[in-house]
Write a protein that holds these residues in place. Structure first.
Motif, PDB file in Angstrom:
ATOM      1  N   UNK A  62       0.874  -1.176   0.000  1.00 46.12           N
ATOM      2  CA  UNK A  62       0.000   0.000   0.000  1.00 46.12           C
ATOM      3  C   UNK A  62       0.906   1.218   0.000  1.00 46.12           C
ATOM      4  N   UNK A  63       1.080   1.820  -1.181  1.00 38.84           N
ATOM      5  CA  UNK A  63       2.099   2.853  -1.354  1.00 38.84           C
ATOM      6  C   UNK A  63       1.734   4.200  -0.746  1.00 38.84           C
ATOM      7  N   UNK A  64       0.439   4.489  -0.584  1.00 41.86           N
ATOM      8  CA  UNK A  64       0.057   5.837  -0.177  1.00 41.86           C
ATOM      9  C   UNK A  64       0.269   6.791  -1.339  1.00 41.86           C
ATOM     10  N   UNK A  65       0.261   8.076  -1.052  1.00 40.83           N
ATOM     11  CA  UNK A  65       0.460   9.086  -2.099  1.00 40.83           C
ATOM     12  C   UNK A  65       1.955   9.288  -2.304  1.00 40.83           C
ATOM     13  N   UNK A  66       2.416   9.054  -3.531  1.00 36.23           N
ATOM     14  CA  UNK A  66       3.818   9.243  -3.892  1.00 36.23           C
ATOM     15  C   UNK A  66       3.862  10.240  -5.036  1.00 36.23           C
ATOM     16  N   UNK A  67       4.492  11.390  -4.812  1.00 39.61           N
ATOM     17  CA  UNK A  67       4.591  12.374  -5.897  1.00 39.61           C
ATOM     18  C   UNK A  67       5.688  13.389  -5.610  1.00 39.61           C
ATOM     19  N   UNK A  68       6.416  13.775  -6.662  1.00 38.42           N
ATOM     20  CA  UNK A  68       7.370  14.861  -6.497  1.00 38.42           C
ATOM     21  C   UNK A  68       6.605  16.176  -6.368  1.00 38.42           C
ATOM     22  N   UNK A  69       7.288  17.215  -5.899  1.00 39.93           N
ATOM     23  CA  UNK A  69       6.691  18.550  -5.932  1.00 39.93           C
ATOM     24  C   UNK A  69       6.649  18.981  -7.397  1.00 39.93           C
ATOM     25  N   UNK A  70       5.619  19.702  -7.780  1.00 38.48           N
ATOM     26  CA  UNK A  70       5.475  20.132  -9.164  1.00 38.48           C
ATOM     27  C   UNK A  70       5.066  21.594  -9.207  1.00 38.48           C
ATOM     28  N   UNK A  71       5.782  22.363 -10.017  1.00 40.88           N
ATOM     29  CA  UNK A  71       5.526  23.791 -10.170  1.00 40.88           C
ATOM     30  C   UNK A  71       5.443  24.113 -11.650  1.00 40.88           C
ATOM     31  N   UNK A  72       4.649  25.090 -12.004  1.00 41.89           N
ATOM     32  CA  UNK A  72       4.654  25.604 -13.368  1.00 41.89           C
ATOM     33  C   UNK A  72       5.372  26.941 -13.355  1.00 41.89           C
ATOM     34  N   UNK A  73       6.487  26.999 -14.067  1.00 38.10           N
ATOM     35  CA  UNK A  73       7.264  28.230 -14.178  1.00 38.10           C
ATOM     36  C   UNK A  73       6.691  29.013 -15.353  1.00 38.10           C
ATOM     37  N   UNK A  74       6.350  30.276 -15.121  1.00 36.87           N
ATOM     38  CA  UNK A  74       5.772  31.128 -16.156  1.00 36.87           C
ATOM     39  C   UNK A  74       6.664  32.334 -16.398  1.00 36.87           C
ATOM     40  N   UNK A 118      12.665  32.156 -23.002  1.00 36.53           N
ATOM     41  CA  UNK A 118      13.727  32.531 -22.063  1.00 36.53           C
ATOM     42  C   UNK A 118      14.168  31.316 -21.261  1.00 36.53           C
ATOM     43  N   UNK A 119      15.436  31.330 -20.876  1.00 32.86           N
ATOM     44  CA  UNK A 119      15.948  30.267 -20.009  1.00 32.86           C
ATOM     45  C   UNK A 119      16.041  30.793 -18.576  1.00 32.86           C
ATOM     46  N   UNK A 120      16.097  29.871 -17.641  1.00 32.74           N
ATOM     47  CA  UNK A 120      16.153  30.244 -16.232  1.00 32.74           C
ATOM     48  C   UNK A 120      17.014  29.257 -15.452  1.00 32.74           C
ATOM     49  N   UNK A 121      17.589  29.752 -14.367  1.00 34.03           N
ATOM     50  CA  UNK A 121      18.384  28.917 -13.459  1.00 34.03           C
ATOM     51  C   UNK A 121      17.505  28.452 -12.307  1.00 34.03           C
ATOM     52  N   UNK A 122      17.801  27.262 -11.791  1.00 32.43           N
ATOM     53  CA  UNK A 122      17.034  26.663 -10.695  1.00 32.43           C
ATOM     54  C   UNK A 122      17.931  26.546  -9.473  1.00 32.43           C
ATOM     55  N   UNK A 126      16.008  18.095  -9.435  1.00 32.02           N
ATOM     56  CA  UNK A 126      14.857  18.589 -10.190  1.00 32.02           C
ATOM     57  C   UNK A 126      14.942  18.156 -11.645  1.00 32.02           C
ATOM     58  N   UNK A 127      13.821  18.253 -12.320  1.00 36.64           N
ATOM     59  CA  UNK A 127      13.730  18.046 -13.759  1.00 36.64           C
ATOM     60  C   UNK A 127      12.889  19.191 -14.315  1.00 36.64           C
ATOM     61  N   UNK A 128      13.494  20.090 -15.098  1.00 31.67           N
ATOM     62  CA  UNK A 128      14.880  20.089 -15.538  1.00 31.67           C
ATOM     63  C   UNK A 128      15.850  20.259 -14.377  1.00 31.67           C
ATOM     64  N   UNK A 129      17.126  19.899 -14.629  1.00 35.39           N
ATOM     65  CA  UNK A 129      18.097  19.793 -13.539  1.00 35.39           C
ATOM     66  C   UNK A 129      18.642  21.135 -13.047  1.00 35.39           C
ATOM     67  N   UNK A 130      19.429  21.820 -13.796  1.00 39.12           N
ATOM     68  CA  UNK A 130      20.104  23.035 -13.335  1.00 39.12           C
ATOM     69  C   UNK A 130      19.477  24.283 -13.924  1.00 39.12           C
ATOM     70  N   UNK A 131      18.988  24.141 -15.143  1.00 42.57           N
ATOM     71  CA  UNK A 131      18.326  25.269 -15.803  1.00 42.57           C
ATOM     72  C   UNK A 131      17.213  24.734 -16.686  1.00 42.57           C
ATOM     73  N   UNK A 132      16.271  25.617 -16.991  1.00 44.63           N
ATOM     74  CA  UNK A 132      15.153  25.247 -17.838  1.00 44.63           C
ATOM     75  C   UNK A 132      14.950  26.287 -18.912  1.00 44.63           C
ATOM     76  N   UNK A 133      14.056  25.995 -19.828  1.00 42.43           N
ATOM     77  CA  UNK A 133      13.726  26.933 -20.901  1.00 42.43           C
ATOM     78  C   UNK A 133      12.213  26.967 -21.071  1.00 42.43           C
ATOM     79  N   UNK A 189       5.492  30.345 -22.885  1.00 43.33           N
ATOM     80  CA  UNK A 189       6.086  30.947 -21.698  1.00 43.33           C
ATOM     81  C   UNK A 189       5.928  30.129 -20.435  1.00 43.33           C
ATOM     82  N   UNK A 190       5.881  28.798 -20.566  1.00 40.92           N
ATOM     83  CA  UNK A 190       5.734  27.968 -19.368  1.00 40.92           C
ATOM     84  C   UNK A 190       6.575  26.703 -19.464  1.00 40.92           C
TER      85      UNK A 190
END
Length: 127
Positions: free
Chosen positions: A37-49, A54-58, A81-88, A93-94
């Motif tokens: 019985x695993x329970x709720x398993x989930x990474x944190x999830x955010x939408x970057x806007x 444009x690219x961004x650093x995390x 994180x995914x993306x790891x160090x930076x995202x685009x 725009x998200x």
């Protein structure tokens, strides 16, 4: 972020390692297993806007502490994180940013619902 249900040995500590997809593996000294019985398993999830294309650093925290509301705690560290160090940002725009980490479980860890009461800072900045 939810690590789900974790079982721990009375005599051996261990870790629950979650990747950004939500997949878990047991590590450390081997004292952690995952019940059927695993329970709720989930990474944190955010939408970057922001500005399309444009690219961004995390920036991720080094650690945080979970508590059961009494005297029992567990350390969470090794954030990734995914993306790891930076995202685009895409043409709209998200981009979705997923964050996970390692849960450090002591031998004989008291059962309970452990929470982070202070928040976990995840920062993004335009490059």
């Amino acid at each position: 972020m939810n690590f789900g249900n974790v079982a721990v040995s009375a005599t051996t500590a261990g870790t629950a390692i979650m990747d950004p997809t939500g997949a878990r593996t047991a590590g450390g000294a081997g004292g952690v297993t995952f019940p059927a019985t695993t329970g709720v398993v989930s990474p944190a999830s955010f939408t970057v806007l922001g500005q399309p294309g444009y690219s961004y650093a995390i920036s991720l925290p080094s650690s945080c502490m979970l508590t059961d509301g009494a005297t029992n705690t567990m350390l969470v560290n090794n954030f990734i994180s995914d993306p790891a160090v930076s995202g685009a940002l895409d043409a709209t725009g998200s981009q979705v940013l997923r964050v996970s980490a390692t849960l450090n479980v002591a031998a004989g860890q008291a059962p309970g619902n452990y929470q982070n009461l202070g928040g976990v800072p995840v920062t993004v900045n335009y490059n």
